[in-house]
Design a protein around this motif. Sequence first.
Motif, PDB file in Angstrom:
ATOM      1  N   LEU A   3      60.497 -43.969  26.294  1.00 45.38           N
ATOM      2  CA  LEU A   3      61.389 -44.047  27.437  1.00 45.38           C
ATOM      3  C   LEU A   3      60.549 -44.289  28.679  1.00 45.38           C
ATOM      4  O   LEU A   3      59.453 -43.747  28.802  1.00 45.38           O
ATOM      5  CB  LEU A   3      62.174 -42.731  27.572  1.00 45.38           C
ATOM      6  N   ALA A   4      61.034 -45.108  29.573  1.00 46.01           N
ATOM      7  CA  ALA A   4      60.299 -45.395  30.802  1.00 46.01           C
ATOM      8  C   ALA A   4      61.242 -45.268  31.996  1.00 46.01           C
ATOM      9  O   ALA A   4      62.413 -45.655  31.929  1.00 46.01           O
ATOM     10  CB  ALA A   4      59.690 -46.793  30.767  1.00 46.01           C
ATOM     11  N   LEU A   5      60.715 -44.718  33.067  1.00 50.43           N
ATOM     12  CA  LEU A   5      61.467 -44.558  34.304  1.00 50.43           C
ATOM     13  C   LEU A   5      60.716 -45.262  35.431  1.00 50.43           C
ATOM     14  O   LEU A   5      59.563 -44.926  35.719  1.00 50.43           O
ATOM     15  CB  LEU A   5      61.650 -43.079  34.640  1.00 50.43           C
ATOM     16  N   VAL A   6      61.352 -46.230  36.035  1.00 43.53           N
ATOM     17  CA  VAL A   6      60.780 -46.975  37.159  1.00 43.53           C
ATOM     18  C   VAL A   6      61.474 -46.512  38.439  1.00 43.53           C
ATOM     19  O   VAL A   6      62.701 -46.572  38.539  1.00 43.53           O
ATOM     20  CB  VAL A   6      60.966 -48.493  36.979  1.00 43.53           C
ATOM     21  N   VAL A   7      60.698 -46.037  39.374  1.00 41.51           N
ATOM     22  CA  VAL A   7      61.221 -45.619  40.676  1.00 41.51           C
ATOM     23  C   VAL A   7      60.619 -46.533  41.739  1.00 41.51           C
ATOM     24  O   VAL A   7      59.400 -46.703  41.791  1.00 41.51           O
ATOM     25  CB  VAL A   7      60.878 -44.148  40.977  1.00 41.51           C
ATOM     26  N   PHE A   8      61.476 -47.134  42.558  1.00 42.54           N
ATOM     27  CA  PHE A   8      60.961 -48.000  43.618  1.00 42.54           C
ATOM     28  C   PHE A   8      61.689 -47.701  44.920  1.00 42.54           C
ATOM     29  O   PHE A   8      62.848 -47.280  44.939  1.00 42.54           O
ATOM     30  CB  PHE A   8      61.082 -49.483  43.245  1.00 42.54           C
ATOM     31  N   ALA A  50      70.083 -57.901  42.389  1.00 39.55           N
ATOM     32  CA  ALA A  50      68.906 -58.632  41.917  1.00 39.55           C
ATOM     33  C   ALA A  50      68.190 -57.857  40.822  1.00 39.55           C
ATOM     34  O   ALA A  50      67.784 -58.430  39.807  1.00 39.55           O
ATOM     35  CB  ALA A  50      67.964 -58.906  43.092  1.00 39.55           C
ATOM     36  N   VAL A  51      68.048 -56.547  41.002  1.00 34.81           N
ATOM     37  CA  VAL A  51      67.371 -55.727  39.989  1.00 34.81           C
ATOM     38  C   VAL A  51      68.199 -55.678  38.706  1.00 34.81           C
ATOM     39  O   VAL A  51      67.659 -55.755  37.591  1.00 34.81           O
ATOM     40  CB  VAL A  51      67.114 -54.315  40.539  1.00 34.81           C
ATOM     41  N   GLN A  52      69.509 -55.556  38.830  1.00 40.43           N
ATOM     42  CA  GLN A  52      70.368 -55.537  37.648  1.00 40.43           C
ATOM     43  C   GLN A  52      70.250 -56.830  36.850  1.00 40.43           C
ATOM     44  O   GLN A  52      70.371 -56.825  35.631  1.00 40.43           O
ATOM     45  CB  GLN A  52      71.820 -55.306  38.058  1.00 40.43           C
ATOM     46  N   GLY A  53      70.002 -57.932  37.541  1.00 37.39           N
ATOM     47  CA  GLY A  53      69.835 -59.200  36.844  1.00 37.39           C
ATOM     48  C   GLY A  53      68.468 -59.385  36.218  1.00 37.39           C
ATOM     49  O   GLY A  53      68.287 -60.294  35.405  1.00 37.39           O
ATOM     50  N   LEU A  54      67.516 -58.520  36.587  1.00 34.01           N
ATOM     51  CA  LEU A  54      66.151 -58.646  36.077  1.00 34.01           C
ATOM     52  C   LEU A  54      65.847 -57.695  34.932  1.00 34.01           C
ATOM     53  O   LEU A  54      64.785 -57.809  34.310  1.00 34.01           O
ATOM     54  CB  LEU A  54      65.151 -58.392  37.210  1.00 34.01           C
ATOM     55  N   VAL A  55      66.732 -56.730  34.657  1.00 34.26           N
ATOM     56  CA  VAL A  55      66.516 -55.774  33.573  1.00 34.26           C
ATOM     57  C   VAL A  55      67.534 -56.028  32.469  1.00 34.26           C
ATOM     58  O   VAL A  55      68.457 -56.833  32.621  1.00 34.26           O
ATOM     59  CB  VAL A  55      66.618 -54.321  34.089  1.00 34.26           C
ATOM     60  N   ARG A  56      67.364 -55.315  31.365  1.00 31.21           N
ATOM     61  CA  ARG A  56      68.287 -55.467  30.249  1.00 31.21           C
ATOM     62  C   ARG A  56      69.659 -54.915  30.624  1.00 31.21           C
ATOM     63  O   ARG A  56      69.798 -54.099  31.511  1.00 31.21           O
ATOM     64  CB  ARG A  56      67.745 -54.746  29.021  1.00 31.21           C
ATOM     65  N   GLU A  57      70.672 -55.374  29.887  1.00 28.88           N
ATOM     66  CA  GLU A  57      72.046 -55.005  30.218  1.00 28.88           C
ATOM     67  C   GLU A  57      72.278 -53.502  30.101  1.00 28.88           C
ATOM     68  O   GLU A  57      73.044 -52.918  30.853  1.00 28.88           O
ATOM     69  CB  GLU A  57      73.012 -55.757  29.294  1.00 28.88           C
ATOM     70  N   GLY A  58      71.639 -52.847  29.146  1.00 31.66           N
ATOM     71  CA  GLY A  58      71.848 -51.422  28.939  1.00 31.66           C
ATOM     72  C   GLY A  58      70.998 -50.523  29.799  1.00 31.66           C
ATOM     73  O   GLY A  58      71.130 -49.296  29.726  1.00 31.66           O
ATOM     74  N   ASP A  59      70.118 -51.080  30.631  1.00 30.09           N
ATOM     75  CA  ASP A  59      69.235 -50.287  31.491  1.00 30.09           C
ATOM     76  C   ASP A  59      69.908 -50.087  32.846  1.00 30.09           C
ATOM     77  O   ASP A  59      70.149 -51.039  33.575  1.00 30.09           O
ATOM     78  CB  ASP A  59      67.888 -50.983  31.679  1.00 30.09           C
ATOM     79  N   GLY A  60      70.210 -48.830  33.166  1.00 28.67           N
ATOM     80  CA  GLY A  60      70.955 -48.548  34.383  1.00 28.67           C
ATOM     81  C   GLY A  60      70.089 -48.528  35.621  1.00 28.67           C
ATOM     82  O   GLY A  60      68.949 -48.070  35.612  1.00 28.67           O
ATOM     83  N   LEU A  68      66.179 -46.906  34.554  1.00 29.42           N
ATOM     84  CA  LEU A  68      65.894 -46.188  33.322  1.00 29.42           C
ATOM     85  C   LEU A  68      65.820 -47.193  32.182  1.00 29.42           C
ATOM     86  O   LEU A  68      66.804 -47.868  31.872  1.00 29.42           O
ATOM     87  CB  LEU A  68      66.982 -45.148  33.050  1.00 29.42           C
ATOM     88  N   LEU A  69      64.634 -47.317  31.575  1.00 30.21           N
ATOM     89  CA  LEU A  69      64.400 -48.287  30.508  1.00 30.21           C
ATOM     90  C   LEU A  69      64.461 -47.562  29.158  1.00 30.21           C
ATOM     91  O   LEU A  69      63.569 -46.771  28.836  1.00 30.21           O
ATOM     92  CB  LEU A  69      63.047 -48.969  30.693  1.00 30.21           C
ATOM     93  N   ILE A  70      65.511 -47.824  28.401  1.00 36.23           N
ATOM     94  CA  ILE A  70      65.730 -47.140  27.128  1.00 36.23           C
ATOM     95  C   ILE A  70      64.930 -47.818  26.018  1.00 36.23           C
ATOM     96  O   ILE A  70      64.954 -49.046  25.884  1.00 36.23           O
ATOM     97  CB  ILE A  70      67.223 -47.132  26.768  1.00 36.23           C
ATOM     98  N   GLU A  71      64.219 -47.008  25.213  1.00 29.79           N
ATOM     99  CA  GLU A  71      63.444 -47.519  24.079  1.00 29.79           C
ATOM    100  C   GLU A  71      62.559 -48.682  24.499  1.00 29.79           C
ATOM    101  O   GLU A  71      62.609 -49.772  23.921  1.00 29.79           O
ATOM    102  CB  GLU A  71      64.374 -47.926  22.933  1.00 29.79           C
ATOM    103  N   CYS A  72      61.763 -48.441  25.498  1.00 31.34           N
ATOM    104  CA  CYS A  72      60.899 -49.474  26.068  1.00 31.34           C
ATOM    105  C   CYS A  72      59.441 -49.102  25.799  1.00 31.34           C
ATOM    106  O   CYS A  72      58.911 -48.154  26.395  1.00 31.34           O
ATOM    107  CB  CYS A  72      61.166 -49.603  27.568  1.00 31.34           C
ATOM    108  N   LYS A  73      58.789 -49.825  24.895  1.00 36.11           N
ATOM    109  CA  LYS A  73      57.411 -49.541  24.517  1.00 36.11           C
ATOM    110  C   LYS A  73      56.437 -50.250  25.459  1.00 36.11           C
ATOM    111  O   LYS A  73      56.742 -51.283  26.026  1.00 36.11           O
ATOM    112  CB  LYS A  73      57.144 -50.006  23.081  1.00 36.11           C
ATOM    113  N   ALA A  74      55.248 -49.640  25.598  1.00 40.36           N
ATOM    114  CA  ALA A  74      54.183 -50.290  26.367  1.00 40.36           C
ATOM    115  C   ALA A  74      53.756 -51.563  25.636  1.00 40.36           C
ATOM    116  O   ALA A  74      53.730 -51.607  24.405  1.00 40.36           O
ATOM    117  CB  ALA A  74      53.007 -49.335  26.517  1.00 40.36           C
TER     118      ALA A  74
END
Length: 277
Positions: A159-164, A183-193, A205-211
């Motif tokens: 799980l990954a959390l990006v704060v900006f 713009a951010v919603q268009g740059l991340v996956r559909e299920g990432d809030g 919030l990036l669900i099941e996102c591996k390095a």
Amino acid sequence: MELTSTDHDLRLESPWAIGERSGLLILVALVPTILVLDFVSGREVSLHLFYVVPVALAGWILGRRAGYVIAMAAGVSWAFVAIASRAPAGAIGPVAWDVASTFALYLFVGHLVARHRGYVEGVRTLARVDAETGALSRREFDRVLEAEVRRSKRYRRPLALVVFEVAESRGEGRGFLPAVVRAVQGLVREGDGVSRLSPRRFAVLLIECKAPEPMLVVERLCEGLAANQRVRKQDLAVAVATYGGGVPATGTSLLAAAEGHLNLARSGTGVAETRID
């Protein structure tokens, strides 16, 4: 109920909750049952108020149109009982008034319950979404984050959390922050809030996102905001916290780790990353 790609945090309903299919089956059985009981009991033991139950159930579960349809069906059922139970020499006027007033009652109940359901759904939506930017609200973010951290810990899924945080700049209009969120919603996956944490601080919030996928998402985010919204590098601070599910953690601790490193990135020297395995 069909699932969509955004249902990664599907909540469990109360055991008393009734789905559309179950509600429809209940309605199909309830109206004829009340009709038979009403006809058998006769006018001496009138059951016409019991028709309000399926009308209200239809209006709440299936919507306004279904509530009207069931209200009409209940009214017809009651009219049949009222006319069939009328004495041969009885006047038609009182029966007609009884039928008409009962029709009006059922339609009013169906409309009232459906309108209240719409109000409840509207309040629920406003509680989940930030009205100004269209991002998820802080309350909804906290709920989803805790649920996803528990799921990550249970199944050992990353799980990954990006704060900006976007600094205020001269010349930005009222639609700047909503445009940033879109713009951010268009740059991340559909299920990432995308959520709003404070007036100018947001989280993804990036669900099941591996390095190294989280850092690739951050690079894409920074480049997209610079190109589409003209956000300068020194006006954007980004921090990433990754969680592998191997050690005990909470959503609060993950968010604190990300926000603690946000100060390191505020000077524009780069993206601060912390890892919780």
